[in-house]
Write an enzyme that holds these catalytic residues in place. Structure first.
Site, PDB file in Angstrom:
ATOM      1  N   GLN A 286      19.856  39.025  32.167  1.00 54.26           N
ATOM      2  CA  GLN A 286      19.089  37.957  32.809  1.00 54.26           C
ATOM      3  C   GLN A 286      17.609  38.257  32.851  1.00 54.26           C
ATOM      4  O   GLN A 286      16.789  37.372  32.718  1.00 54.26           O
ATOM      5  CB  GLN A 286      19.542  37.796  34.262  1.00 54.26           C
ATOM      6  CG  GLN A 286      20.934  37.334  34.462  1.00 54.26           C
ATOM      7  CD  GLN A 286      21.134  36.975  35.930  1.00 54.26           C
ATOM      8  OE1 GLN A 286      20.919  35.840  36.316  1.00 54.26           O
ATOM      9  NE2 GLN A 286      21.501  37.947  36.727  1.00 54.26           N
ATOM     10  N   ARG A 299      15.645  38.966  41.891  1.00 54.93           N
ATOM     11  CA  ARG A 299      15.478  37.642  41.288  1.00 54.93           C
ATOM     12  C   ARG A 299      14.718  37.788  39.973  1.00 54.93           C
ATOM     13  O   ARG A 299      14.170  38.861  39.666  1.00 54.93           O
ATOM     14  CB  ARG A 299      14.714  36.696  42.233  1.00 54.93           C
ATOM     15  CG  ARG A 299      15.357  36.463  43.581  1.00 54.93           C
ATOM     16  CD  ARG A 299      16.648  35.654  43.482  1.00 54.93           C
ATOM     17  NE  ARG A 299      16.433  34.321  42.987  1.00 54.93           N
ATOM     18  CZ  ARG A 299      16.276  33.226  43.732  1.00 54.93           C
ATOM     19  NH1 ARG A 299      16.304  33.325  45.049  1.00 54.93           N
ATOM     20  NH2 ARG A 299      16.100  32.039  43.184  1.00 54.93           N
ATOM     21  N   TRP A 302      11.185  33.896  35.790  1.00 50.72           N
ATOM     22  CA  TRP A 302      11.113  32.461  35.520  1.00 50.72           C
ATOM     23  C   TRP A 302       9.902  32.085  34.663  1.00 50.72           C
ATOM     24  O   TRP A 302       9.204  31.127  34.932  1.00 50.72           O
ATOM     25  CB  TRP A 302      11.175  31.629  36.832  1.00 50.72           C
ATOM     26  CG  TRP A 302      12.410  31.876  37.649  1.00 50.72           C
ATOM     27  CD1 TRP A 302      13.112  33.031  37.778  1.00 50.72           C
ATOM     28  CD2 TRP A 302      13.116  30.912  38.456  1.00 50.72           C
ATOM     29  NE1 TRP A 302      14.189  32.862  38.611  1.00 50.72           N
ATOM     30  CE2 TRP A 302      14.216  31.582  39.046  1.00 50.72           C
ATOM     31  CE3 TRP A 302      12.929  29.565  38.735  1.00 50.72           C
ATOM     32  CZ2 TRP A 302      15.104  30.943  39.891  1.00 50.72           C
ATOM     33  CZ3 TRP A 302      13.812  28.935  39.599  1.00 50.72           C
ATOM     34  CH2 TRP A 302      14.882  29.610  40.170  1.00 50.72           C
ATOM     35  N   ASP A 403      20.775  28.141  33.748  1.00 47.53           N
ATOM     36  CA  ASP A 403      21.035  28.113  35.182  1.00 47.53           C
ATOM     37  C   ASP A 403      20.437  26.863  35.836  1.00 47.53           C
ATOM     38  O   ASP A 403      19.618  26.170  35.244  1.00 47.53           O
ATOM     39  CB  ASP A 403      20.435  29.379  35.805  1.00 47.53           C
ATOM     40  CG  ASP A 403      21.075  29.747  37.150  1.00 47.53           C
ATOM     41  OD1 ASP A 403      22.049  29.088  37.554  1.00 47.53           O
ATOM     42  OD2 ASP A 403      20.596  30.713  37.774  1.00 47.53           O
ATOM     43  N   GLU A 406      20.209  21.677  39.952  1.00 40.66           N
ATOM     44  CA  GLU A 406      20.618  20.931  41.162  1.00 40.66           C
ATOM     45  C   GLU A 406      19.472  20.664  42.130  1.00 40.66           C
ATOM     46  O   GLU A 406      19.682  20.036  43.160  1.00 40.66           O
ATOM     47  CB  GLU A 406      21.675  21.738  41.942  1.00 40.66           C
ATOM     48  CG  GLU A 406      22.789  22.330  41.126  1.00 40.66           C
ATOM     49  CD  GLU A 406      22.416  23.703  40.564  1.00 40.66           C
ATOM     50  OE1 GLU A 406      21.222  24.078  40.642  1.00 40.66           O
ATOM     51  OE2 GLU A 406      23.294  24.379  40.024  1.00 40.66           O
ATOM     52  N   ASP A 470      27.996  30.653  41.981  1.00 38.03           N
ATOM     53  CA  ASP A 470      27.787  31.901  42.724  1.00 38.03           C
ATOM     54  C   ASP A 470      28.836  32.095  43.810  1.00 38.03           C
ATOM     55  O   ASP A 470      28.628  31.714  44.958  1.00 38.03           O
ATOM     56  CB  ASP A 470      26.410  31.882  43.377  1.00 38.03           C
ATOM     57  CG  ASP A 470      25.295  31.699  42.355  1.00 38.03           C
ATOM     58  OD1 ASP A 470      25.545  31.890  41.149  1.00 38.03           O
ATOM     59  OD2 ASP A 470      24.169  31.387  42.769  1.00 38.03           O
ATOM     60  N   HIS A 535      28.775  40.411  36.286  1.00 36.38           N
ATOM     61  CA  HIS A 535      27.454  40.136  36.883  1.00 36.38           C
ATOM     62  C   HIS A 535      27.179  41.250  37.881  1.00 36.38           C
ATOM     63  O   HIS A 535      28.080  41.644  38.630  1.00 36.38           O
ATOM     64  CB  HIS A 535      27.462  38.768  37.580  1.00 36.38           C
ATOM     65  CG  HIS A 535      26.100  38.235  37.876  1.00 36.38           C
ATOM     66  ND1 HIS A 535      25.161  38.934  38.585  1.00 36.38           N
ATOM     67  CD2 HIS A 535      25.508  37.046  37.543  1.00 36.38           C
ATOM     68  CE1 HIS A 535      24.046  38.211  38.680  1.00 36.38           C
ATOM     69  NE2 HIS A 535      24.232  37.068  38.045  1.00 36.38           N
TER      70      HIS A 535
END
Lengths: 676, 676
Positions: A286, A299, A302, A403, A406, A470, A535
Site C-alpha cells: 500500500q 496511513r 495519498w 480504495d 464512499e 475493514d 493485511h
C-alpha cells in the site's frame, strides 16, 4: 385486446389492478390497498470521516389511491391520483422490456421527493442482496438504509467496541452500514427486484404482507424478473448488471502478501515466506507511494506515484519479482492529499470538486485533508485514468486496491451541476469505471486486477474483485471473521461473484488486537475464496502478522498450497462467474432449493457446487457444528460420509470444516488436497 | 360582525387565517403554510420493567390545506380539508373560554390516529415545562416524547453507565425519559400552550419557525394563554391545573431520615443523628411493610400494611416519636405483589386489571410479579383509598412515598373498556387523586404529605409533593445531582412548585457508588429546597450513608439547622405556591425577565425572590462560577456584594454558592443563617 407478454400479466380488479410475474402477484393496487405513497421531506445529512448521521423529517406522505389504467400499444399507462378528482401525482408505464417487467415512473407533482413502493410479500418469504450486507444475509425482519459509507467499527450497538467507536469517533456503525449498498434484492420466491436510482433509499422488510421500498426521489424505473431456479436467476441478474472478467492467471500462483515498510522490508519478509514454503502470487504494498502516521494508525500519503525514498529500486525489483512469478500490487483511491503534486495539478486544472463558496472542497480523512477528484468532469476522469495508466500500470503494477469511494460529501458542488446527494451513491461505480477503463485502454483486462470495497449498482461490470472492507480484528459476528461470509453471499447473489477479505481483519482499535488464532482461522477460510491476501492492519504492532512465528508460516504454507492445488477447480468457478454470473461463493439454497433450512444459513457457503465450507468463526473451538443439505458429503480430512442434517466434526487449527460432494468430478483433486 | 375577545383575534387572510394571542401570531394557516397535519400510523410499544421501546410507522401524513372559516355566535368554526373539494377531515372550534384561547378539535375522518399541530415560533424563542425534564430545562432544539416511564439509568447515550444499563437491562433511558411528562409548555414569549390529551405525544422544538406538536390521537382541545409577566403566567397555569396545598407544619422540624431495617435500627440511627444535633422532622421507613432482596438491590414487599415482624412495636413507637416532634412516613404504590393478602383480596374482588385472555395481568417488576389495581373501576379505587386510610393513616403514618404509576402496560384490559394506550399517561394522576381523596376524606390535608415521582396533567392539584425520582449516585449531568435542578424548574414552571430529591441519589448500578462528597453536596442543596430527605439507595452498602462518619453527621446537623432556621422564609414561599402557584424553586428569568442570559441557566435557581442557589455539582470543586442577574447580591458566607454577571466564589464543602438580595426584607434571617 390484451398486451401479450410472457413475462407479466396485468389484471384490472375492483378499484385497481394486479400485476403477476411468473404467476406470482408482485404488485397489487386498490383504493384500500395502495401500492405507492408519495410525499416530501427534509433530510439532514452529516458526514464525519465517512460515517453519516442521516435524519429525515417527512412532511407529507400520501397514498396514491386512485388509479386509471390505459392500455397502449405495448404498455399500460397508469395514472395515480391522491383523490378521485385531482390531477395525477404520478404516471406509471408498465411494460415488458428485454424479458423483464419494467415499471417506469413519471413524476407529475413537482414537489415529490419521497417515494414508497409496496411489493407484495409472503409471510415466510426471505430476501437477500441489497449490496454487501455484513450482518444479515436474509434481510427479512429488518430495514436496510442504502447509502455508501464507512461500514462502522463494531457494527452492533450492543458491543463495547461499537459504543467506544461511536462515542469517540462517531464511527460505530450498525447492522446495515456498508461500503457497498445496492437497491436490488433477490426473493426466495425466485425473482429479483431492482430499483433504478442513486438517491438515498431504505428497503423495509419488516412487514408481513409487503416489502416497502423507500426512495428519496422518484426512481426512474423498477425492474422485476423471475426465474425457475436460483442459478438461472443470478444469470439474469448479471445479464442486467454485467459480469466481472476472470482473474488473471498469476493470481493462482499463491497468496498476495500485504507488506509495508519499503523495498528491503518487502524483500526480507517475502524471502522468509518463500523459505518456509508459502506459495506467493504477489506482494501488495500500500505504501508504495509513501506513508504517514496518525492517531488511528499507519496511513498512506495519498499522492499516487512511486515514492522512491520509501521504495528505492522498486522499478527494478518489480521486474525481478515478476520473473519469479510474483506480481507487485499497489494502492490508489479517488482523493488527493493536499501535500502532493497531484493535488496541485488537479487543483490548477479545476479537476477538484468545490464547496458552496467556490473553493476547493477539502475532506477530513482523519488528521489530513484531501481534494475530491470531480468525476462528473470528463476531463478530470481522463486525467485520472492517465494517472492510473502512467503511474500505476506503466510503472509495473499488476494490481492495486482501489480504495474508498464512499466519502462524497452531500454539500459538495460538482462540475456537472448534479446534486451531490444523488451522486453520492453513484460515486463508487464511477470510481470503478475509471479503473476499468484505464485497465482496458492499457489492454490489460484479465492481466491486471484491482479490488474495491465500495460499490453500487453497476459494480458488477466495472469492479474486477471485491474485498470485504475493514473488519475488526476480532471474532464478533457483525464486524469480525464471520461477517465476511454474509458479505460474500449477499454480493454474490446480486452478481458480484468474486469476493475476498483481509486475512486477520484490519481494524485494531479500542483494545482489539489480532491474535494468532484469528489470523490462522481467517487464512483457512481464505484458502477457499478466489483470492488469498494478508493485511498488516491499521496498527501492525497490535496485530499478529503472517510471519509472527514459524508455526504460523508453516500453517500458511499449507493453506497456500491447498489454494494453489485447488486452482484447477477454482479457475472453473471463476470462469463460470465471468460467463454466467454464478458466484464463486454460493449460498446453500442456490443448489439445494428444496432444503428450507438452507435459506437461513449465513455462516457457511458452497464453494462452487462441490465444496461446502463452514469456517470456524469462534475463538478456542476445535469442534464445529455444520448444517449439510441433503446430499452425500465427504468430510475432507477424515473421509467420513454424511447424508445431510446438522453434524459436528473435529475442526482443529489447520482443519477447517470442509466437505465435498461424493459424486463430484473433482473428487480426486479434493482427496489430494486432504493430504496436504 | 367580529367576535369580541380580549384574549385572541382571528383574521382571515388569503387562503387561510391567523390567530393572535396578546398581539402575537400564535397560529397561522394558509394553503401553502398548513397548520395541521393528520394521518394514521401503527405503533409498536414494548415495555420492559417500566422502560419503553416505542416505534411508529406513519402510513399517511397529510396537510389539511383547505380551510373554511365560519363565524358563529361566540366562536369560529373552521372546517379543514385535504383537498378543495372533499369532506372535511377535522373541524376546529376557536373560542375564548375563561379568558383562554381554546381550540377544540372534532375528528371528522374516523381513521385519523396521528395529529400534528404547528404553533408559530420565533428563532430565539425558548420553551420550558413538558412535565419534569431532567436534562434540558430549555427544550428548544430537541424533541420530547411525552410518555410516563422509568427515567432511565444514565440517561445519556454517550455515558458508559447508560450503555451498560441499556445492554444489560434495556434501562439506560435518554434525555427525555421521565416519570412525569405533560403536554404543556411555557414559551419565553410569555404564553403557555396546553394540549388536552392522554395519548402518546412528541413535542418537537427543533424547527426555527414553528413548534410541531405530535399527538397519537386527535386531542380534545388546545389552550393558549398569555400574560404580561412570568409570575402572572404561572398563576394562570395553576388557575387551570390547580394548586398544591401547603406542607404540614411538622415538615419544618427538620430532615426526613430514610432508614430501613426494623424498629431497632431506626431507633439507633435516629438517636445517633439526634445526638449529633441533626434536626429531624420525620423518619421515613419504606420497608415498614416488609422487604425482599433481588439482584437489583434491596426491594420492598409490596403488601401495604404494617409488617410487625420487620417493625415490632411500631404502632407504639410512632406515638412516641410524634411526641418528640418526629413523624413517621412509609411507602405505598399502586401494585400488589402476588405473595400478599391484598393481592388475594383484590384478585377475588376483581379489582385487578386483566390480560387479553381475561386472566389477572401480572407485571414484572424485576424478579417479582404484581397485579395492577384497576383504577378505571370505581370500586377498586374506593377499596384502595380504604387501604390507604386504614392501613396507613389510621395506623399513624403522617406521610409516605406514593411510588410508581408509570408501568401501565399498553396491552392491559381495563374495567372501563378504555384503551390502555390512552390510560397509560393518565395513570399517575389517578394514582395521585386516590391518595389525595384518601387524605382528604380522612380530614388530613395539610397534615399528611405524600410524595410522588410519576405525574401528568393534573398532578398539580392532586400531588402534595414531588420528588425527582431515582437519580444515579453520581455527578453526571443527566442523571446525577445536577439533573434535579432542571427537574425542579421544569415542574415548577407548569405549576408543581414543591419539589425535592433523594439526598445522595438512589441508583447504584454498573460500578456507581455514592461518595461522601456527593452526599454532602446533595445535602447542601437540599437545605434550600422545601423538604430535606435522605435515601439509603438501592444498594445501601455501595452508598455512603448520612451516618457514615461523624463529620458527615456534623455537616448534616448544620445543614438541617440552616433548613429549620430558614423555615420562616420557606414557609412563606410554600404558602405563595399554595395560593398563587408561584413555585418555591424558580428559574432566574421569573424575576429577571429583561436578563437574556438568565433564560439559559438551568443549574442555578432562585429560592423564592431573595435567594440565589448555585449548587456545586462537580466533584472535587472548592470554587464555583455563578451567574447573577443584574441586582445587588450578597454572598451568604462572606458578605461580599456583587452586582450581577459571572462571578467565582469559594465554595468548599459546607459553603455552597448562595447569595441573597441585598434589599431583601429577610436580610437579618440570612445573616443569621450565614453564622450557623
Amino acid at each position: 385486446m390484451e398486451i401479450m407478454s410472457k413475462v407479466f400479466e396485468l389484471k384490472e380488479v375492483a378499484d385497481g389492478f394486479e400485476i403477476y410475474l411468473n404467476g406470482m402477484t408482485i404488485l397489487k393496487h386498490q383504493v384500500d390497498h395502495p401500492m405507492i405513497f408519495v410525499g416530501y421531506g427534509q433530510e439532514k445529512i452529516e458526514m464525519y470521516r465517512g460515517n453519516f448521521d442521516i435524519r429525515d423529517y417527512v412532511i407529507e406522505r400520501t397514498a396514491l389511491r386512485y388509479a386509471i389504467v390505459e392500455e397502449k400499444e405495448d404498455s399500460y399507462l397508469i395514472q395515480l391520483r391522491k383523490f378521485e378528482k385531482c390531477e395525477p401525482s404520478l404516471i406509471l408505464v408498465v411494460k415488458e422490456e428485454e424479458q423483464r417487467l419494467k415499471v417506469e415512473f413519471i413524476k407529475a407533482e413537482p414537489t415529490i421527493n419521497r417515494f414508497w413502493l409496496r411489493v407484495e410479500a409472503d409471510r415466510d418469504e426471505k430476501v437477500y442482496g441489497c449490496g454487501e450486507q455484513l450482518s444479515y444475509f436474509n434481510m427479512r425482519g429488518k430495514n436496510f438504509p442504502l447509502w455508501t459509507s464507512e461500514p462502522g467499527v463494531g457494527r452492533n450497538k450492543k458491543t463495547y467496541v461499537t459504543w467506544q467507536a461511536d462515542v469517540k469517533d462517531r464511527a460505530g456503525g450498525d447492522y446495515y452500514t456498508t461500503n457497498y449498498p445496492q437497491p436490488t434484492y433477490v426473493s426466495s420466491k425466485k425473482y429479483y427486484c431492482h430499483v433504478e436510482t442513486t438517491a438515498y433509499a431504505d428497503f423495509d422488510f419488516r412487514k408481513q404482507d409487503f416489502h416497502e421500498l423507500q426512495i428519496w426521489d422518484v426512481p426512474k424505473f423498477v425492474l422485476f424478473e423471475a426465474a425457475d431456479t436460483f442459478v438461472e436467476l443470478v444469470e439474469k441478474i448479471t445479464d442486467l448488471f454485467g459480469r466481472q472478467p476472470e482473474l488473471p492467471e498469476w493470481t493462482y500462483n499463491g497468496i498476495w502478501l500485504g507488506i509495508q515498510g519499503g523495498t528491503q522490508m518487502v524483500e526480507e519478509k517475502l524471502q522468509r515466506a518463500l523459505d518456509k514454503g508459502v506459495r506467493v502470487g504477489g506482494v501488495w504494498c500500500q505504501d508504495w507511494q509513501g506513508k504517514r502516521i496518525t492517531s488511528f494508525g499507519k496511513r498512506l500519503m495519498w499522492n499516487w506515484r512511486w515514492n522512491p525514498e520509501e521504495y528505492p529500486n522498486l522499478d527494478q525489483k518489480i521486474k525481478e519479482w515478476k520473473k519469479q512469478g510474483i506480481r507487485f500490487l499497489g494502492y490508489i483511491n479517488p482523493y488527493l492529499a493536499v501535500e502532493g503534486d497531484l493535488f496541485k495539478t488537479a487543483n490548477e486544472k479545476g479537476y477538484l470538486a468545490l464547496n458552496e463558496q467556490g473553493e476547493t472542497y477539502l475532506v477530513d480523512f482523519g488528521e489530513f485533508y484531501c481534494g475530491v477528484v470531480d468525476f462528473t468532469n470528463p476531463e478530470a476522469c481522463d486525467w485520472y485514468k492517465q494517472v492510473i495508466k502512467e503511474n500505476l500500470i506503466d510503472f509495473g503494477l499488476d494490481g492495486w486496491m482501489a480504495d474508498f469511494g464512499e466519502y462524497l460529501p452531500t454539500d459538495v458542488v460538482l462540475k456537472s451541476g448534479e446534486s451531490a446527494k444523488l451522486m453520492h451513491n453513484a460515486w463508487p461505480v464511477i470510481w470503478a469505471k475509471i479503473n476499468y477503463e484505464a485497465v482496458k485502454e492499457a489492454g490489460k483486462l484479465g492481466e491486471v486486477v484491482y479490488f474495491m470495497r465500495a460499490g453500487y449498482t453497476g459494480t458488477q461490470k466495472y469492479c474486477t474483485l471485491l474485498w470485504a472492507g475493514d473488519q475488526s480484528v476480532d471474532w464478533s459476528l457483525d464486524d469480525g471473521l464471520a461477517s465476511v461470509i454474509p458479505a460474500a453471499l449477499s454480493t454474490g447473489i446480486i452478481g458480484c461473484g468474486l469476493h475476498h477479505s483481509d486475512i486477520g481483519g484490519y481494524t485494531s482499535l479500542h483494545g482489539n488486537k489480532r491474535s494468532k488464532e484469528l489470523f490462522q482461522r481467517w487464512a483457512e477460510m481464505a484458502a477457499f475464496t478466489p483470492v488469498m491476501r494478508t493485511h498488516e492492519g491499521n496498527r501492525p504492532y497490535d496485530c499478529f502478522q503472517f510471519d509472527g512465528d514459524d508455526e504460523t508460516l508453516e500453517h500458511l504454507a499449507r493453506m497456500t498450497e491447498i489454494y494453489v492445488t485447488l486452482a484447477s477447480y477454482t479457475r472453473q468457478l471463476v470462469k463460470e462467474n465471468a460467463e454466467r454470473g454464478i458466484p464463486v461463493q454460493r449460498p446453500l439454497f442456490l443448489h439445494y432449493e428444496q432444503d428450507q433450512a438452507s435459506y437461513d444459513i449465513q455462516y457457511e457457503y458452497l464453494y462452487g457446487p462441490d465444496l461446502l465450507v463452514a469456517p470456524v468463526y469462534e475463538q478456542g473451538k476445535t469442534r464445529w457444528e455444520v448444517y449439510l443439505p441433503q446430499d452425500e458429503w465427504v468430510h475432507l480430512w477424515t473421509g467420513q460420509v454424511y447424508n445431510g442434517g446438522t453434524v459436528e466434526v473435529d475442526a482443529p487449527i489447520g482443519k477447517p470444516a470442509i466437505f465435498y460432494r461424493k459424486s463430484s468430478s473433482y473428487r480426486e483433486l479434493f482427496e489430494r488436497i486432504a493430504k496436504i
